[in-house]
Write a protein that holds these residues in place. Structure first.
Motif, PDB file in Angstrom:
ATOM      1  N   LYS A   1       2.070  -8.354   2.188  1.00  0.00           N
ATOM      2  CA  LYS A   1       2.654  -7.409   1.233  1.00  0.00           C
ATOM      3  C   LYS A   1       2.624  -5.986   1.780  1.00  0.00           C
ATOM      4  O   LYS A   1       3.640  -5.271   1.746  1.00  0.00           O
ATOM      5  CB  LYS A   1       1.892  -7.477  -0.096  1.00  0.00           C
ATOM      6  N   ARG A   2       1.478  -5.574   2.320  1.00  0.00           N
ATOM      7  CA  ARG A   2       1.367  -4.207   2.830  1.00  0.00           C
ATOM      8  C   ARG A   2       2.253  -3.998   4.052  1.00  0.00           C
ATOM      9  O   ARG A   2       2.910  -2.955   4.181  1.00  0.00           O
ATOM     10  CB  ARG A   2      -0.096  -3.896   3.167  1.00  0.00           C
ATOM     11  N   THR A   3       2.283  -4.984   4.938  1.00  0.00           N
ATOM     12  CA  THR A   3       3.117  -4.868   6.135  1.00  0.00           C
ATOM     13  C   THR A   3       4.589  -4.724   5.762  1.00  0.00           C
ATOM     14  O   THR A   3       5.295  -3.853   6.280  1.00  0.00           O
ATOM     15  CB  THR A   3       2.922  -6.100   7.041  1.00  0.00           C
ATOM     16  N   LEU A   4       5.065  -5.578   4.859  1.00  0.00           N
ATOM     17  CA  LEU A   4       6.477  -5.542   4.466  1.00  0.00           C
ATOM     18  C   LEU A   4       6.819  -4.245   3.738  1.00  0.00           C
ATOM     19  O   LEU A   4       7.892  -3.666   3.965  1.00  0.00           O
ATOM     20  CB  LEU A   4       6.806  -6.741   3.590  1.00  0.00           C
ATOM     21  N   LEU A   5       5.922  -3.776   2.858  1.00  0.00           N
ATOM     22  CA  LEU A   5       6.202  -2.548   2.113  1.00  0.00           C
ATOM     23  C   LEU A   5       6.296  -1.340   3.035  1.00  0.00           C
ATOM     24  O   LEU A   5       7.230  -0.527   2.920  1.00  0.00           O
ATOM     25  CB  LEU A   5       5.121  -2.322   1.058  1.00  0.00           C
TER      26      LEU A   5
END
Length: 289
Positions: free
Chosen positions: A82-86
């Motif tokens: 989630k953090r990587t994609l955001l």
């Protein structure tokens, strides 16, 4: 109340302050030389901002990883993906902004590739995208591997990157024209989606040069683990009880390691020049130190 690790907060705040000063120098036509990037080889204070952010990401990871381990692999993958994609998506959308533009008297959606110039388009990578990728890969490595294995993989990446640059590059493998990574970026990402600040399609946050940037995050993580291993963290957190000796041993260890990394980076730079734009292995060691 959640405890804060003040040293990391101060480091991040100082890095943000330096970034603001670099991006707002007063006059771009009368630029103070330390507030400009090195033209190619070399390192100015401005060239420290980006690796400092990566180091801070890794350092913070060292303090949240124990909780992620307790939560289990499912929670770990959910949070990291989630953090990587955001972060990646925010960087991509910033490159795309503004999403509309005028063509004559008509407001049209900004094309992924310009219909008027097929060699121009939306840049795919950038600073936030590199932070996202480096964080994502580094988090997986430190979660699943032992410290010894992480050190081995990091060494392999830095040495392997040096070897591949020398083997696949041109007559001057560390020059803008001779660096091998540009050909890969052009093939994978496409010429329209590369940065053109050097006058040619070349991306300083390209795919290949992201590999050594992963090590920058890992080294920040290892610094955090070292601090934890010395048992000195409670004295550095707000609300800690007064008393006790200052953490001289931990600070001395950090200082000695920093000095060795700076010297190693400078020495390696004699054969593999310190260079931010192709993120050389010597640059990783030097800026980490």
């Amino acid at each position: 109340m959640n405890q804060r690790y003040y040293s990391l907060d101060v480091f991040r705040g100082a890095t943000v302050a330096l970034m603001i000063m670099v991006n707002n120098p007063g006059s771009w036509s009368h630029l103070f030389s330390p507030l400009a990037h090195a033209r190619w080889h070399g390192c100015t204070p401005t060239d420290l901002v980006f690796p400092f952010f990566l180091f801070a990401v890794g350092n913070a990871l060292a303090f949240v990883l124990p909780k992620l381990r307790e939560a289990g692999p499912a929670v770990f993958w959910q949070k990291v993906i989630k953090r990587t994609l955001l972060i990646f998506l925010i960087g991509l959308l910033l490159n795309w902004w503004p999403f509309v533009q005028w063509q004559g008297d008509t407001l049209v959606f900004r094309h992924w590739v310009s219909p008027d110039d097929p060699e121009r388009g939306i840049r795919f990578l950038g600073v936030l995208q590199r932070i996202a990728l480096a964080y994502g890969f580094a988090a997986v490595l430190v979660y699943y591997l032992s410290i010894r294995s992480v050190l081995f993989v990091s060494s392999f990446i830095l040495l392997g990157y040096w070897g591949v640059c020398a083997a696949l590059g041109g007559p001057d493998p560390y020059s803008l024209e001779g660096w091998f990574g540009t050909a890969i970026d052009r093939q994978v990402l496409g010429v329209p989606h590369l940065y053109r600040g050097e006058g040619v399609p070349f991306d300083p946050e390209g795919l290949v040069s992201t590999l050594p940037a992963i090590v920058q995050v890992i080294l920040g993580f290892l610094a955090g683990r070292y601090i934890q291993s010395q048992g000195e963290v409670p004295r550095l957190w707000p609300g800690a009880k007064p008393g006790g000796e200052p953490p001289y041993r931990m600070l001395a260890g950090l200082m000695v390691t920093a000095a060795l990394l700076v010297l190693a980076g400078q020495f390696w730079g004699l054969g593999f020049p310190i260079n931010k734009k192709i993120w050389t292995s010597s640059y990783v060691l030097y800026t980490t130190g």
